[in-house]
Every structure is written in structure tokens, then in C-alpha cells.
Design an enzyme around this catalytic site. Structure first.
Site, PDB file in Angstrom:
ATOM      1  N   GLU A   1       0.797  -2.163 -11.383  1.00  0.00           N
ATOM      2  CA  GLU A   1      -0.046  -1.176 -12.079  1.00  0.00           C
ATOM      3  C   GLU A   1      -1.335  -1.802 -12.612  1.00  0.00           C
ATOM      4  O   GLU A   1      -1.835  -1.439 -13.678  1.00  0.00           O
ATOM      5  CB  GLU A   1       0.723  -0.513 -13.231  1.00  0.00           C
ATOM      6  CG  GLU A   1       2.018   0.150 -12.835  1.00  0.00           C
ATOM      7  CD  GLU A   1       1.830   1.300 -11.860  1.00  0.00           C
ATOM      8  OE1 GLU A   1       0.709   1.810 -11.746  1.00  0.00           O
ATOM      9  OE2 GLU A   1       2.802   1.675 -11.200  1.00  0.00           O
TER      10      GLU A   1
ATOM     11  N   TRP B   1       3.356  -2.509   0.098  1.00  0.00           N
ATOM     12  CA  TRP B   1       4.102  -2.490  -1.169  1.00  0.00           C
ATOM     13  C   TRP B   1       4.491  -1.080  -1.573  1.00  0.00           C
ATOM     14  O   TRP B   1       4.433  -0.723  -2.761  1.00  0.00           O
ATOM     15  CB  TRP B   1       3.293  -3.152  -2.291  1.00  0.00           C
ATOM     16  CG  TRP B   1       3.024  -4.605  -2.053  1.00  0.00           C
ATOM     17  CD1 TRP B   1       1.828  -5.158  -1.723  1.00  0.00           C
ATOM     18  CD2 TRP B   1       3.968  -5.668  -2.099  1.00  0.00           C
ATOM     19  NE1 TRP B   1       1.959  -6.524  -1.554  1.00  0.00           N
ATOM     20  CE2 TRP B   1       3.273  -6.861  -1.792  1.00  0.00           C
ATOM     21  CE3 TRP B   1       5.333  -5.743  -2.379  1.00  0.00           C
ATOM     22  CZ2 TRP B   1       3.898  -8.100  -1.740  1.00  0.00           C
ATOM     23  CZ3 TRP B   1       5.952  -6.985  -2.341  1.00  0.00           C
ATOM     24  CH2 TRP B   1       5.238  -8.140  -2.024  1.00  0.00           C
ATOM     25  N   ILE B   2       4.903  -0.264  -0.617  1.00  0.00           N
ATOM     26  CA  ILE B   2       5.221   1.123  -0.910  1.00  0.00           C
ATOM     27  C   ILE B   2       6.696   1.255  -1.279  1.00  0.00           C
ATOM     28  O   ILE B   2       7.593   1.084  -0.443  1.00  0.00           O
ATOM     29  CB  ILE B   2       4.878   2.039   0.290  1.00  0.00           C
ATOM     30  CG1 ILE B   2       3.424   1.818   0.714  1.00  0.00           C
ATOM     31  CG2 ILE B   2       5.124   3.496  -0.098  1.00  0.00           C
ATOM     32  CD1 ILE B   2       2.401   1.971  -0.402  1.00  0.00           C
ATOM     33  N   THR B   3       6.937   1.557  -2.544  1.00  0.00           N
ATOM     34  CA  THR B   3       8.288   1.806  -3.040  1.00  0.00           C
ATOM     35  C   THR B   3       8.754   3.174  -2.568  1.00  0.00           C
ATOM     36  O   THR B   3       7.966   4.129  -2.530  1.00  0.00           O
ATOM     37  CB  THR B   3       8.305   1.738  -4.580  1.00  0.00           C
ATOM     38  OG1 THR B   3       7.846   0.456  -4.997  1.00  0.00           O
ATOM     39  CG2 THR B   3       9.703   1.965  -5.121  1.00  0.00           C
TER      40      THR B   3
ATOM     41  N   GLY C   1       1.214   6.024  -2.230  1.00  0.00           N
ATOM     42  CA  GLY C   1       0.641   5.182  -1.188  1.00  0.00           C
ATOM     43  C   GLY C   1      -0.793   4.792  -1.529  1.00  0.00           C
ATOM     44  O   GLY C   1      -1.725   5.499  -1.134  1.00  0.00           O
ATOM     45  N   LEU C   2      -0.946   3.684  -2.231  1.00  0.00           N
ATOM     46  CA  LEU C   2      -2.276   3.232  -2.659  1.00  0.00           C
ATOM     47  C   LEU C   2      -2.662   1.904  -2.009  1.00  0.00           C
ATOM     48  O   LEU C   2      -3.648   1.824  -1.296  1.00  0.00           O
ATOM     49  CB  LEU C   2      -2.321   3.074  -4.193  1.00  0.00           C
ATOM     50  CG  LEU C   2      -1.915   4.275  -5.044  1.00  0.00           C
ATOM     51  CD1 LEU C   2      -2.013   3.922  -6.523  1.00  0.00           C
ATOM     52  CD2 LEU C   2      -2.773   5.476  -4.718  1.00  0.00           C
TER      53      LEU C   2
ATOM     54  N   GLY D   1      -5.946  -3.975  -3.240  1.00  0.00           N
ATOM     55  CA  GLY D   1      -4.901  -3.773  -4.239  1.00  0.00           C
ATOM     56  C   GLY D   1      -5.516  -3.276  -5.524  1.00  0.00           C
ATOM     57  O   GLY D   1      -5.649  -2.086  -5.762  1.00  0.00           O
TER      58      GLY D   1
END
Length: 386
Positions: free
Chosen positions: A364, A155-157, A123-124, A130
Site C-alpha cells: 500500500e 502481485w495480484i492477490t 489490479g494495479l 509499483g
């Protein structure tokens, strides 16, 4: 110089390739188009132990070397890049816990994370932060033996499956520089106030969910502070993101490999003017370009993976992520051109490759910001070329 895999790596790649060819490729296009979650594929990956690839053996993991780690994402992305995302975020979070967690945290989480009984993510990203993670607004205020967390993440996978979810927060919002006031909390998803608010619609990268999370006065036990020390969250996150760049580079190679495979096969089957289009020089030039760039990207991805064995490798992993992601997109576009009008059809694989490849230059760390990371590493003398 030896560019060959060792025996264990060759056997591991063969195992992965067989799994992808048997379990992923036959269903990927249909499931992606229908929005079906790949439950059976996830179970297959768990049965193979792939959820433990970055977890030490003492906690039940495989503890793969970085090159074997790259092989996992290359092969799975060759079948369906979105599936690689399910495993990618999980693996980075597991590595972060294994590297920086207290012994109690490792014992509490890693054994079940290794088997896939538990899953996790990272969770970043936030709506306004971003690439610039120091700009996050999520806060964690210590009250007695709990942190009270407020904020949101984007955008949490694995958002609906992550338990725990490592979340980057500001434990001291007034700290200067900002990263000295940042920490990571391991937040259980069943806590009150942890709310998955929506799925984010996406052009590609389907098969896994990408969600927005609201953290509304979530009370997190203080012993869930990663490593038990405040103010080192950015350092903990960056150590995982370095492996994340290897992950993205390898996924990009997988996409490019599939684009090459599809273009070559189609060129040999499709006929125009009474001849296979592979006989025409214009098509041959595209096939040769894709194959050459693909092999260069593969070697760069493995080179970067090998570099992280010795510690921090910002320059090497940054270079690999930049180059491989751009090769993936070029390969997907050229494969679509080889297919002609069919390349634009959802009945063929290559349009999905194109949609998935675009994300590789963003995830990334965007390629532009990574160019500055590479440049700084060169200037400091940490990365030497030649």
C-alpha cells in the site's frame, strides 16, 4: 477523550477473536509450511459476512465503520497475516465499486461479493510500475462497445478467484498528466485472454496467492468501465488505497500483538540458570518495549481509521501505516531474540511473524514514499499535528 469501543465494537471484536483462536491459530503454521490454501477459513469468513465489510447494507453488506474495519484486520493478522490479505484486496475493491460504480454495476456485483459467492481483488502493480502508478503500461482501446485490453499486472492477490477484477488501465496513453488518461475496468476473469501466468514465490505472506496476470487482447464490455467515465481511474484507486493504509496499519498491529503474546508466554516458561528468563532485566526491557510500542501503534491505527470517516485523510493514514508497520517488524525481531535459537526455528510462530512483518513496510505504498505523502499533506495544511 474516550478510548473505549462501543458495545457493538466490543461484541464484534469478541466474535472475531473467537474465530481466530478457534479456526486460524491452530492450523496456521502447518498450512503455511505445506502451502495449503485455507479453503475452510475462507468459508468461515464468508459465513460471518466478512466479505461484505465495505459493502452497503442495501446490497447485502455489513458496511462497517472504519474502526471496526481495522479490528477485522488486526484480529485476523494476529492469527495469520496471509489470511488478512485474502480479505484485504477484496474489501478495497468492493469499496471502490460501492463508491464509484454505476447503479447497474453495483447491482450486478455487490450482492454476490458481499456473501463471498464472488470474490475480487485489485489490479494495479505492473513489472515496471509499483509505487509510480502513473507509469503503468496496460492499455484499453475502445472498439465499438468493447475495450480491448493489453498488458500485464503483478502481485495480484486473489488472482485466481477475482471475478471481476478491477484493473487500472490507460484509456488515453497520450494524456498529460498521465493520470488524466487512466481508468478502471471491471474485468471478468473468464474472458478470453485473461491469463494467470504464474504464482510469485514469496518469503512470507503465504496462505494467499500473489500472481502475475497477462491481459492479451481481452475484450471487455464498455459498460464495465467503473463509473461509466474515462479518465478518473487514479482518483477512484486512491480513494480505496486510503482505506488500504488503515488495513495495513491494523494488520501490523495484529502481527505486533502476536509477537508480544508469544514473547511474553515464552519468557515466563523458558528457564535459564534455574529461573524463568522473564526474571532477567535484559528480557524485561524487550517485553516492555514491545508492549509500549504495540499500544502506541494500536492507538495510531484507530486514530487513522476514525479520521477516514470524515473523508480523505492522507496524512493520518500515512502516518499510521508508517509507524505501525515499523513497530510490527521491531516487535517480531525482539520476539525472536527473546526466543533465542528457537526464534529461528520453524517449529515456533515468531519466525513467520518476522517474514510477514517485512511486507507491511512495502504494501500500500512504501514507507519512504508515504513520508513524502505525509509531508505534502502537512505543507498543504490538510493534516495538522498538535
Amino acid at each position: 477523550m474516550d478510548f473505549k469501543f462501543d458495545e457493538d465494537q466490543r461484541e464484534f471484536r469478541a466474535l472475531l477473536r473467537n474465530f481466530v483462536d478457534r479456526e486460524i491459530i491452530p492450523v496456521a503454521r502447518e498450512w503455511e509450511q505445506s502451502g495449503r490454501y485455507p479453503t475452510e477459513i475462507v468459508k468461515g469468513m464468508a459465513d460471518m459476512g466478512l466479505f461484505g465489510i465495505t459493502i452497503p447494507e442495501e446490497y447485502g453488506g455489513l458496511d462497517l465503520d472504519p474502526v471496526s474495519f481495522a479490528l477485522v484486520f488486526e484480529e485476523i493478522a494476529r492469527g495469520w497475516m496471509g489470511i488478512a490479505g485474502i480479505l484485504g484486496s477484496h474489501s478495497l475493491a468492493c469499496r471502490m465499486i460501492a463508491m464509484h460504480g454505476t447503479e447497474e454495476q453495483k447491482q450486478a456485483y455487490l450482492p454476490e461479493l458481499a456473501t463471498g459467492v464472488r470474490r475480487t481483488g485489485i489490479g494495479l502493480t505492473e513489472p515496471d510500475a509499483g509505487t509510480d502508478l502513473q507509469g503503468i503500461r496496460t492499455t484499453a482501446r475502445l472498439e465499438g462497445d468493447h475495450y480491448v485490453v493489453n498488458g500485464s499486472k503483478m502481485w495480484i492477490t486473489n488472482a485466481r478467484y477475482a471475478n471481476p477484477l478491477p484493473v487500472l488501465v490507460k484509456t488515453d496513453p497520450s494524456a498529460t498528466p498521465a493520470h488524466k488518461g487512466m481508468s478502471v475496468l471491471l474485468i471478468d476473469s473468464d474472458l478470453d485472454g485473461f491469463i494467470v501466468t504464474k504464482d510469485i514465490p514469496k518469503l512470507g505472506y503465504k496462505g494467499t496467492e500473489s500472481c502475475e496476470i497477462l491481459l492479451d487482447n481481452v475484450r471487455v464490455p464498455a459498460d464495465r468501465l467503473l463509473g461509466g467515465v474515462e479518465g478518473i481511474g487514479m482518483k477512484q484507486v486512491l480513494s480505496a488505497l486510503e482505506w488500504g493504509r488503515v488495513n495495513i496499519a491494523a494488520r501490523s498491529v495484529g502481527i505486533a500483538q502476536r509477537a508480544h503474546d508469544e514473547a511474553l508466554a515464552y519468557a515466563q516458561q523458558r528457564k535459564a540458570f534455574g529461573r524463568p528468563i522473564a526474571d532477567f532485566q535484559a528480557i524485561q526491557l524487550k517485553l516492555a518495549q514491545v508492549a509500549t510500542q504495540l499500544q502506541a501503534a494500536r492507538l495510531m491505527a484507530y486514530w487513522a481509521a476514525d479520521a477516514v470517516k470524515s473523508g480523505r485523510a492522507d496524512g493520518e493514514t500515512g502516518m499510521a501505516k508508517i509507524f505501525c508497520s515499523e513497530v510490527a517488524l521491531e516487535a517480531a525481531i525482539d520476539a525472536m531474540k527473546v526466543h533465542g535459537g528457537y526464534g529461528y526455528s520453524t517449529e515456533f510462530e515468531v519466525e513467520r511473524l518476522y517474514r510477514d512483518a517485512i511486507l507491511m513496510s512495502i504494501g500500500e505504498g512504501t514507507n519512504d514514499i508515504l513520508r513524502t505523502v505525509v509531508a505534502k499533506s502537512l505543507i498543504r495544511g490538510e493534516t495538522v499535528v498538535g
